[in-house]
Write a protein that holds these residues in place. Structure first.
Motif, PDB file in Angstrom:
ATOM      1  N   VAL A   1     -39.343 -24.905  12.688  1.00 56.12           N
ATOM      2  CA  VAL A   1     -40.673 -25.239  12.199  1.00 56.12           C
ATOM      3  C   VAL A   1     -40.519 -26.154  10.989  1.00 56.12           C
ATOM      4  CG1 VAL A   1     -42.822 -24.344  11.235  1.00 56.12           C
ATOM      5  CG2 VAL A   1     -41.602 -23.029  12.982  1.00 56.12           C
ATOM      6  N   VAL A   2     -40.987 -27.391  11.113  1.00 59.05           N
ATOM      7  CA  VAL A   2     -40.935 -28.341  10.003  1.00 59.05           C
ATOM      8  C   VAL A   2     -42.102 -28.056   9.059  1.00 59.05           C
ATOM      9  CG1 VAL A   2     -41.004 -30.784   9.366  1.00 59.05           C
ATOM     10  CG2 VAL A   2     -39.829 -30.066  11.462  1.00 59.05           C
TER      11      VAL A   2
ATOM     12  N   ASP B   1     -35.497 -38.693   8.008  1.00 58.42           N
ATOM     13  CA  ASP B   1     -35.233 -37.267   8.164  1.00 58.42           C
ATOM     14  C   ASP B   1     -35.341 -36.901   9.637  1.00 58.42           C
ATOM     15  OD1 ASP B   1     -34.872 -36.865   5.474  1.00 58.42           O
ATOM     16  OD2 ASP B   1     -36.946 -36.287   5.099  1.00 58.42           O
ATOM     17  N   ARG B   2     -34.379 -36.156  10.117  1.00 58.22           N
ATOM     18  CA  ARG B   2     -34.359 -35.701  11.499  1.00 58.22           C
ATOM     19  C   ARG B   2     -34.240 -34.180  11.520  1.00 58.22           C
ATOM     20  NH1 ARG B   2     -32.719 -39.612  15.488  1.00 58.22           N
ATOM     21  NH2 ARG B   2     -32.711 -41.713  14.582  1.00 58.22           N
ATOM     22  N   TYR B   3     -34.866 -33.596  12.513  1.00 57.37           N
ATOM     23  CA  TYR B   3     -34.882 -32.143  12.626  1.00 57.37           C
ATOM     24  C   TYR B   3     -34.529 -31.747  14.061  1.00 57.37           C
ATOM     25  CZ  TYR B   3     -37.605 -32.788   8.367  1.00 57.37           C
ATOM     26  OH  TYR B   3     -38.030 -33.182   7.113  1.00 57.37           O
ATOM     27  N   PRO B   4     -33.935 -30.571  14.235  1.00 56.76           N
ATOM     28  CA  PRO B   4     -33.631 -30.123  15.600  1.00 56.76           C
ATOM     29  C   PRO B   4     -34.899 -30.043  16.452  1.00 56.76           C
ATOM     30  CG  PRO B   4     -32.523 -28.743  13.974  1.00 56.76           C
ATOM     31  CD  PRO B   4     -33.475 -29.609  13.222  1.00 56.76           C
TER      32      PRO B   4
ATOM     33  N   PHE C   1     -32.870 -31.309  22.612  1.00 57.75           N
ATOM     34  CA  PHE C   1     -32.824 -32.768  22.534  1.00 57.75           C
ATOM     35  C   PHE C   1     -32.089 -33.255  21.290  1.00 57.75           C
ATOM     36  CE2 PHE C   1     -37.043 -32.253  24.880  1.00 57.75           C
ATOM     37  CZ  PHE C   1     -36.473 -32.483  26.124  1.00 57.75           C
ATOM     38  N   GLY C   2     -31.354 -32.387  20.628  1.00 60.45           N
ATOM     39  CA  GLY C   2     -30.655 -32.791  19.419  1.00 60.45           C
ATOM     40  C   GLY C   2     -31.606 -32.895  18.241  1.00 60.45           C
ATOM     41  N   SER C   3     -31.274 -33.761  17.274  1.00 64.54           N
ATOM     42  CA  SER C   3     -32.113 -33.954  16.095  1.00 64.54           C
ATOM     43  C   SER C   3     -32.833 -35.287  16.193  1.00 64.54           C
ATOM     44  CB  SER C   3     -31.263 -33.908  14.828  1.00 64.54           C
ATOM     45  OG  SER C   3     -30.781 -32.598  14.595  1.00 64.54           O
ATOM     46  N   VAL C   4     -34.137 -35.253  16.031  1.00 61.67           N
ATOM     47  CA  VAL C   4     -34.953 -36.468  16.101  1.00 61.67           C
ATOM     48  C   VAL C   4     -35.961 -36.448  14.957  1.00 61.67           C
ATOM     49  CG1 VAL C   4     -34.716 -36.613  18.609  1.00 61.67           C
ATOM     50  CG2 VAL C   4     -36.670 -35.434  17.626  1.00 61.67           C
ATOM     51  N   PRO C   5     -36.502 -37.615  14.569  1.00 57.93           N
ATOM     52  CA  PRO C   5     -37.505 -37.647  13.509  1.00 57.93           C
ATOM     53  C   PRO C   5     -38.856 -37.158  14.011  1.00 57.93           C
ATOM     54  CG  PRO C   5     -37.110 -39.850  14.333  1.00 57.93           C
ATOM     55  CD  PRO C   5     -36.129 -38.959  15.030  1.00 57.93           C
ATOM     56  N   PRO C   6     -39.750 -36.739  13.122  1.00 56.61           N
ATOM     57  CA  PRO C   6     -41.106 -36.371  13.544  1.00 56.61           C
ATOM     58  C   PRO C   6     -41.787 -37.520  14.267  1.00 56.61           C
ATOM     59  CG  PRO C   6     -40.709 -35.600  11.309  1.00 56.61           C
ATOM     60  CD  PRO C   6     -39.546 -36.477  11.683  1.00 56.61           C
ATOM     61  N   ALA C   7     -42.536 -37.192  15.310  1.00 58.77           N
ATOM     62  CA  ALA C   7     -43.049 -38.212  16.230  1.00 58.77           C
ATOM     63  C   ALA C   7     -44.126 -39.100  15.621  1.00 58.77           C
ATOM     64  CB  ALA C   7     -43.588 -37.544  17.493  1.00 58.77           C
ATOM     65  N   ASN C   8     -44.770 -38.655  14.552  1.00 59.80           N
ATOM     66  CA  ASN C   8     -45.808 -39.477  13.936  1.00 59.80           C
ATOM     67  C   ASN C   8     -45.381 -40.068  12.600  1.00 59.80           C
ATOM     68  OD1 ASN C   8     -48.313 -39.701  15.555  1.00 59.80           O
ATOM     69  ND2 ASN C   8     -48.196 -37.475  15.569  1.00 59.80           N
ATOM     70  N   ALA C   9     -44.068 -40.030  12.302  1.00 61.42           N
ATOM     71  CA  ALA C   9     -43.558 -40.574  11.041  1.00 61.42           C
ATOM     72  C   ALA C   9     -43.246 -42.058  11.194  1.00 61.42           C
ATOM     73  CB  ALA C   9     -42.328 -39.798  10.590  1.00 61.42           C
ATOM     74  N   PHE C  10     -44.286 -42.859  11.441  1.00 56.43           N
ATOM     75  CA  PHE C  10     -44.101 -44.296  11.634  1.00 56.43           C
ATOM     76  C   PHE C  10     -43.619 -44.949  10.334  1.00 56.43           C
ATOM     77  CE2 PHE C  10     -46.393 -43.122  15.299  1.00 56.43           C
ATOM     78  CZ  PHE C  10     -46.177 -44.089  16.263  1.00 56.43           C
ATOM     79  N   LEU C  11     -42.852 -46.034  10.483  1.00 58.75           N
ATOM     80  CA  LEU C  11     -42.149 -46.628   9.359  1.00 58.75           C
ATOM     81  C   LEU C  11     -42.589 -48.075   9.126  1.00 58.75           C
ATOM     82  CD1 LEU C  11     -38.666 -45.509  10.655  1.00 58.75           C
ATOM     83  CD2 LEU C  11     -39.790 -44.486   8.681  1.00 58.75           C
ATOM     84  N   GLU C  12     -42.510 -48.494   7.871  1.00 59.59           N
ATOM     85  CA  GLU C  12     -42.672 -49.914   7.570  1.00 59.59           C
ATOM     86  C   GLU C  12     -41.415 -50.656   8.041  1.00 59.59           C
ATOM     87  OE1 GLU C  12     -45.331 -51.260   6.489  1.00 59.59           O
ATOM     88  OE2 GLU C  12     -46.459 -49.451   5.900  1.00 59.59           O
TER      89      GLU C  12
ATOM     90  N   MET D   1     -31.598 -38.949   8.301  1.00 59.92           N
ATOM     91  CA  MET D   1     -30.534 -37.994   8.038  1.00 59.92           C
ATOM     92  C   MET D   1     -30.904 -36.654   8.647  1.00 59.92           C
ATOM     93  SD  MET D   1     -31.198 -37.064   4.019  1.00 59.92           S
ATOM     94  CE  MET D   1     -31.385 -38.785   3.550  1.00 59.92           C
ATOM     95  N   ASN D   2     -29.907 -35.858   9.046  1.00 60.83           N
ATOM     96  CA  ASN D   2     -30.177 -34.513   9.526  1.00 60.83           C
ATOM     97  C   ASN D   2     -30.456 -33.623   8.320  1.00 60.83           C
ATOM     98  OD1 ASN D   2     -29.666 -35.148  12.208  1.00 60.83           O
ATOM     99  ND2 ASN D   2     -27.474 -34.873  11.954  1.00 60.83           N
ATOM    100  N   THR D   3     -31.563 -32.899   8.338  1.00 59.49           N
ATOM    101  CA  THR D   3     -31.895 -32.032   7.211  1.00 59.49           C
ATOM    102  C   THR D   3     -32.575 -30.773   7.714  1.00 59.49           C
ATOM    103  OG1 THR D   3     -33.131 -31.816   5.154  1.00 59.49           O
ATOM    104  CG2 THR D   3     -34.081 -33.253   6.818  1.00 59.49           C
ATOM    105  N   LEU D   4     -32.189 -29.657   7.119  1.00 63.48           N
ATOM    106  CA  LEU D   4     -32.873 -28.398   7.396  1.00 63.48           C
ATOM    107  C   LEU D   4     -33.533 -27.863   6.134  1.00 63.48           C
ATOM    108  CD1 LEU D   4     -30.355 -26.612   9.804  1.00 63.48           C
ATOM    109  CD2 LEU D   4     -32.449 -27.838  10.374  1.00 63.48           C
TER     110      LEU D   4
END
Length: 422
Positions: A66-67, A46-49, A27-38, A1-4
């Motif tokens: 800044v996240v 969660d996605r951030y600008p 690049f729009g909103s994307v998830p953190p690059a190291n938030a690997f998922l099961e 989801m997009n969240t600020l």
């Protein structure tokens, strides 16, 4: 989801306080690059600008948001890789730091963002006392098991005062590929001043923004990398905080980095010619005006389109494609180029923390190299391109059997056994 809710928008420059920004890329909103998922049937992330701006006063390149670092770093999927390239590099860094600024025998080294302690072990082997500071509790446990004492904290002035009180002042404070992750650089530099011995040295290793712009390394733009530094920008920053840049060395790792040495203004060391030489190169490259950043943005869009078209074309022709190296830059590349599990069957990676999970945003499953070798694809997209020479040599057998790699930046390039031999 997009969240600020857990992200703060940048207004004033963290280096100079300026508020006149040039928009560079978004690049729009994307998830953190190291938030690997099961693995799961469906994902809610969660996605951030993710966008970059450039301060027209000091030319810091900064993310727009800044996240919350508690989200990014308390449990961290990146561990120092078992790579000959990076291990040789860390030994070199230890040798340079010891010899160039005369670290005393038995001297005290503190590393910020020390990860699993591999870099500090190189100093230990040279007879120095060491202490790591890293907020990732899972990595601190690994470092401690290997005999590297590590504080599970973010580094700030309070942490620095506690370290100085309990262990003494540091002859070297080191931050390898961590300083660009820090929002409150003023607080960190206050801590560095509190901790350094009078003749001590503060050394950071960061990607050089000139290399990023010249070589189109846009996949190094992700939420952990808040800042993209020029040498002159660091000179400005340090001067504002009672420090002096003393020396700069260019390094080939991670697509082009710089090792920047600084000392207290009151210290015994004086700047070396390298500082002025690299500042002059930045000036000659036009990086203190808007045009260079406009051209960078245009080239980024071209490469994003070319890579997407190339990979989708290979899949449309019936070829199997996979990723090689589930690095943070690889996650970024896939997300911003619109490539996902529809194009890549899997991604091979040596990091146990990532194996069995899926990549953020694109949901490509990550497996071990052993598993990947059992059913190799026709084509690997080399996401860990910063280790290209080591990987291509390691995978000579795969290339010899007709396998191919795509090196994605600065322009997509297909490498085969024939082209490798040519």
């Amino acid at each position: 989801m997009n969240t600020l809710d857990s992200a703060r928008q940048v207004t004033a420059c963290r280096v100079c306080g300026g508020v006149d920004w040039q928009d560079v890329v978004s690049f729009g909103s994307v998830p953190p690059a190291n938030a690997f998922l099961e693995p799961a049937p469906a994902y809610e992330e969660d996605r951030y600008p993710l966008a970059v701006i450039s301060c027209r006063s000091c030319r810091l390149m900064s993310l727009t948001h800044v996240v919350d670092p508690e989200i990014l770093y308390r449990t961290y999927a990146y561990a120092t890789p078992a790579s000959d390239t990076i291990n040789d590099h860390m030994r070199y860094v230890a040798d340079v730091c010891r010899t160039r600024f005369d670290l005393p025998a038995g001297g005290f080294v503190v590393e910020l963002g020390s990860n699993t302690g591999v870099q500090l072990r190189a100093f230990q082997e040279a007879g120095l006392r060491v202490l790591g500071v890293d907020p990732a509790r899972n990595l601190v446990e690994v470092a401690e098991r290997h005999g590297v004492r590590t504080l599970p904290e973010f580094f700030d002035a309070d942490t620095a005062r506690a370290v100085a009180r309990d262990h003494g002042r540091a002859d070297l404070v080191l931050g390898r590929h961590v300083f660009a992750h820090i929002d409150d650089v003023a607080g960190v530099l206050t801590g560095v001043r509190e901790l350094l011995a009078p003749g001590g040295v503060f050394a950071i290793e960061v990607p050089w923004a000139l290399d990023m712009v010249d070589d189109l390394e846009f996949d190094t733009i992700y939420h952990e990398h808040l800042s993209y530094f020029l040498v002159r920008t660091l000179v400005t920053l340090y001067e504002r905080h009672g420090l002096r840049v003393l020396d700069v060395e260019r390094l080939p790792v991670h697509g082009g980095s710089i090792l920047v040495f600084a000392g207290l203004e009151s210290g015994p060391w004086r700047p070396r010619p390298s500082v002025r030489e690299l500042c002059d190169r930045e000036e000659a490259a036009g990086l203190f005006g808007d045009d260079a950043y406009r051209r960078f943005a245009e080239r980024v869009e071209t490469t994003r389109r070319e890579l997407r078209d190339l990979i989708r074309g290979q899949v449309a022709e019936g070829r199997r494609v996979a990723g090689y190296g589930a690095s943070a830059k690889g996650v970024t590349l896939l997300n911003v180029c619109g490539l996902d599990g529809g194009e890549l069957e899997f991604c091979s990676d040596t990091t146990p923390l990532k194996q069995g999970k899926v990549m953020p945003g694109v949901h490509v499953p990550v497996c071990s190299p052993k598993r990947a070798a059992q059913d190799p694809p026709d084509l690997y997209l080399l996401l860990a391109w910063n280790y290209a020479e080591e990987i291509l040599a390691k995978e000579a057998g795969y290339l010899g059997r007709g396998g191919r790699f795509v090196i994605p930046v600065p322009r997509p390039l297909i490498v085969s056994g024939e082209t490798r031999a040519a």
